[in-house]
Design a protein around this motif. Structure first.
Motif, PDB file in Angstrom:
ATOM      1  N   ARG A  85       3.623  -5.150  -9.323  1.00  0.00           N
ATOM      2  CA  ARG A  85       2.669  -4.222  -9.931  1.00  0.00           C
ATOM      3  C   ARG A  85       2.095  -3.276  -8.881  1.00  0.00           C
ATOM      4  O   ARG A  85       2.054  -2.062  -9.082  1.00  0.00           O
ATOM      5  N   LEU A  86       1.663  -3.823  -7.771  1.00  0.00           N
ATOM      6  CA  LEU A  86       1.014  -3.017  -6.736  1.00  0.00           C
ATOM      7  C   LEU A  86       2.014  -2.221  -5.894  1.00  0.00           C
ATOM      8  O   LEU A  86       1.729  -1.101  -5.481  1.00  0.00           O
ATOM      9  N   TYR A  87       3.171  -2.817  -5.608  1.00  0.00           N
ATOM     10  CA  TYR A  87       4.147  -2.203  -4.705  1.00  0.00           C
ATOM     11  C   TYR A  87       5.523  -2.157  -5.382  1.00  0.00           C
ATOM     12  O   TYR A  87       6.497  -2.721  -4.863  1.00  0.00           O
ATOM     13  N   ALA A  88       5.591  -1.486  -6.511  1.00  0.00           N
ATOM     14  CA  ALA A  88       6.871  -1.359  -7.216  1.00  0.00           C
ATOM     15  C   ALA A  88       7.903  -0.732  -6.289  1.00  0.00           C
ATOM     16  O   ALA A  88       7.625   0.284  -5.640  1.00  0.00           O
ATOM     17  N   PRO A  89       9.107  -1.307  -6.190  1.00  0.00           N
ATOM     18  CA  PRO A  89      10.123  -0.767  -5.270  1.00  0.00           C
ATOM     19  C   PRO A  89      10.416   0.711  -5.474  1.00  0.00           C
ATOM     20  O   PRO A  89      10.634   1.445  -4.514  1.00  0.00           O
ATOM     21  N   VAL A  90      10.411   1.165  -6.733  1.00  0.00           N
ATOM     22  CA  VAL A  90      10.653   2.588  -7.030  1.00  0.00           C
ATOM     23  C   VAL A  90       9.384   3.161  -7.658  1.00  0.00           C
ATOM     24  O   VAL A  90       9.103   2.897  -8.829  1.00  0.00           O
ATOM     25  N   PRO A  91       8.585   3.918  -6.897  1.00  0.00           N
ATOM     26  CA  PRO A  91       7.295   4.398  -7.410  1.00  0.00           C
ATOM     27  C   PRO A  91       7.396   5.391  -8.561  1.00  0.00           C
ATOM     28  O   PRO A  91       6.467   5.525  -9.347  1.00  0.00           O
ATOM     29  N   LEU A  92       8.531   6.107  -8.651  1.00  0.00           N
ATOM     30  CA  LEU A  92       8.717   7.105  -9.713  1.00  0.00           C
ATOM     31  C   LEU A  92      10.136   6.998 -10.258  1.00  0.00           C
ATOM     32  O   LEU A  92      11.087   6.873  -9.492  1.00  0.00           O
ATOM     33  N   LEU A  93      10.267   7.068 -11.579  1.00  0.00           N
ATOM     34  CA  LEU A  93      11.576   7.129 -12.213  1.00  0.00           C
ATOM     35  C   LEU A  93      11.717   8.476 -12.912  1.00  0.00           C
ATOM     36  O   LEU A  93      10.729   9.005 -13.429  1.00  0.00           O
ATOM     37  N   SER A  94      12.920   9.024 -12.921  1.00  0.00           N
ATOM     38  CA  SER A  94      13.133  10.346 -13.511  1.00  0.00           C
ATOM     39  C   SER A  94      14.224  10.306 -14.572  1.00  0.00           C
ATOM     40  O   SER A  94      15.163   9.523 -14.482  1.00  0.00           O
TER      41      SER A  94
END
Length: 517
Positions: free
Chosen positions: A386-395
């Motif tokens: 939750r805090l440190y998602a491996p991929v901060p943004l998905l497109s």
């Protein structure tokens, strides 16, 4: 006097160049400006479009500024991980857009709309990479759409079934055991040492994915994956600058090296696959590794329909093996390293997790059934994701004119799904959203949320990452083994500097002080 052939050719060339110039101008100016007007008329806000570059310079400046200085644990990591996106939201509000060159990207932050994007994967497809160098890393199922994606996904699903994944536990164990033996050899006479565990974890997950994919061909597979790691580093460096069409064909030192690595990866992986296929043809017993399971699943699908077009080609199997490495090495590595860092900071949770591991396994090797009983460990892993998602943004890209909420989105527009913004949203998670509190997951995911929200560290909907269970099982195994043999704390030399290089990494490593139990 008649018109000469030369004059005709010259006229044709002028017309051709004029048409090309009009197309370029349309792509670089007229279409973006028309789209900008359309978006703003609907109430979306963003910077005015600038010729060709769009917001690229501001993005890079914000990234470099954020990267230049570390933060404390009390600081909001979003200011360092997604500085441009954060400043855009603060400036224009949640209903905003920005420019990736001539392409407009709309930020989608409403949970129900995010779910709609994920569910309508036939409308919102994987974002096309402008730079073809990205295909060198992997061109497998994660980068496909439509019927081809559906076909590959069906074949691959069986390889990641929970009953099949239990067969991978010994590979996780031996890879972790090698790392922990190395840690013990580094201990001082007092039974402690300071170590940057980040490269150790990367080696561990690389070895684990080599073993789980290639089984007894592990050594050959490891060489392939070492080449793949080097290739990924070259590609990531190349992606830091604007791509110029055709540049990859210029015989620079890096381009030549990337070309040589790609050839070697292809030939070596194809040799392993061919060897395994010949063993299948002669009826030899198949190894229970991901490659064997994948080839068996592929063979069954072809046999079921009686046509090779319903299966994967040899080249496609090679590409899926490359994807297994990229996702199976990078994602679990960052997942694990942030878990160790956060448990070093919050040692009360480290103690609780160790107590649970010892209750379930004692000093015995963890097993698959026991891993499913680690409730506290599971809560911790969810909170890290939750805090440190491996991929901060998905497109995603819009492949046909559509409506999303109150907005009309024309074909070609891109949407950005900010994992990290939604995972840190106090409206969803409560006032302590920025705090490390695994207890929030004690009654499951739905009870952890204060209001209707979304949790998608592995994506969501039909395209949820097929390797999700694999990554969680590996993380539980590794964490359990570490807790059995060591306690750990942050070193005074540790620098908190999360940053994104395709995935969320610790920029300056993860220096911990380890104590042998």
């Amino acid at each position: 006097m008649g018109v000469s052939l030369f004059q005709l050719l010259a006229a044709f060339l002028v017309c051709y160049l004029l048409i090309c110039a009009i197309r370029v101008l349309n792509w670089a100016w007229f279409s973006p400006k028309k789209l900008e007007k359309c978006l703003k008329e609907q109430g979306l806000k963003g910077n005015s479009y600038r010729f060709i570059n769009g917001d690229y310079k501001e993005m890079e400046d914000a990234k470099q500024e954020a990267k230049s200085k570390p933060i404390s644990f009390e600081d909001d990591i979003k200011t360092r991980v997604i500085p441009f996106y954060l400043s855009t939201v603060k400036k224009y509000g949640p209903e905003c857009f920005f420019w990736n060159g001539p392409k407009a990207t709309i930020l989608v932050t409403e949970p129900e709309l995010v779910k709609e994007v994920f569910n309508k994967n036939y409308v919102y497809q994987k974002k096309k990479q402008l730079n073809p160098l990205t295909k060198l890393i992997s061109h497998g199922v994660a980068n496909m759409d439509g019927e081809k994606w559906a076909k590959h996904r069906k074949i691959i699903n069986s390889a990641f079934h929970i009953h099949k994944l239990k067969l991978m536990v010994p590979a996780f164990y031996w890879s972790c055991d090698e790392m922990l033996d190395g840690w013990e050899k580094s201990m001082s006479s007092k039974g402690s040492c300071e170590l940057d565990v980040w490269p150790c974890i990367q080696t561990l997950t690389s070895n684990a994915i080599s073993r789980t994919v290639f089984g007894s061909s592990y050594e050959e597979g490891r060489k392939v994956f070492e080449l793949q790691r080097e290739l990924t580093e070259h590609v990531n460096k190349a992606l830091q600058s604007i791509y110029m069409p055709g540049w990859r064909y210029v015989p620079t030192k890096r381009n030549k090296r990337m070309k040589d690595i790609e050839k070697e990866i292809q030939s070596s992986t194809r040799a392993i696959v061919t060897k395994r296929l010949k063993a299948m043809e002669t009826g030899e017993a198949q190894e229970e590794d991901l490659l064997g399971i994948l080839l068996e699943s592929n063979f069954r699908k072809i046999k079921e329909y009686g046509n090779h077009k319903f299966g994967m080609t040899g080249d496609e199997v090679v590409e899926e093996c490359k994807l297994f490495y990229f996702a199976g090495q990078e994602n679990p590595a960052v997942f694990l390293v942030w878990t160790l860092i956060l448990l070093s900071k919050h040692r009360d949770w480290q103690t609780r997790a160790r107590k649970e591991v010892l209750q379930v396994f004692g000093n015995q090797a963890p097993n698959a059934d026991g891993l499913n009983n680690l409730k506290v460990v599971n809560m911790i892993l969810y909170e890290v994701l939750r805090l440190y998602a491996p991929v901060p943004l998905l497109s995603r890209r819009v492949c046909e004119d559509t409506t999303l909420g109150k907005f009309r989105l024309p074909k070609g527009v891109q949407v950005s799904l900010p994992t990290i913004l939604l995972h840190h949203d106090p409206k969803i998670w409560g006032e302590d959203a920025m705090e490390f509190n695994p207890e929030r997951f004690s009654e499951g995911l739905s009870k952890a949320q204060k209001t209707q929200g979304i949790f998608f560290p592995f994506g969501w909907g039909p395209r949820t990452c097929v390797g999700q269970t694999f990554a969680l099982m590996e993380a539980k195994m590794v964490l359990a083994m570490i807790l059995q043999r060591f306690c750990f704390e942050l070193s005074p030399s540790y620098t908190h500097a999360p940053h994104t290089v395709s995935i969320l990494q610790p920029q300056h490593g993860a220096n911990l002080i380890l104590h042998k139990l």
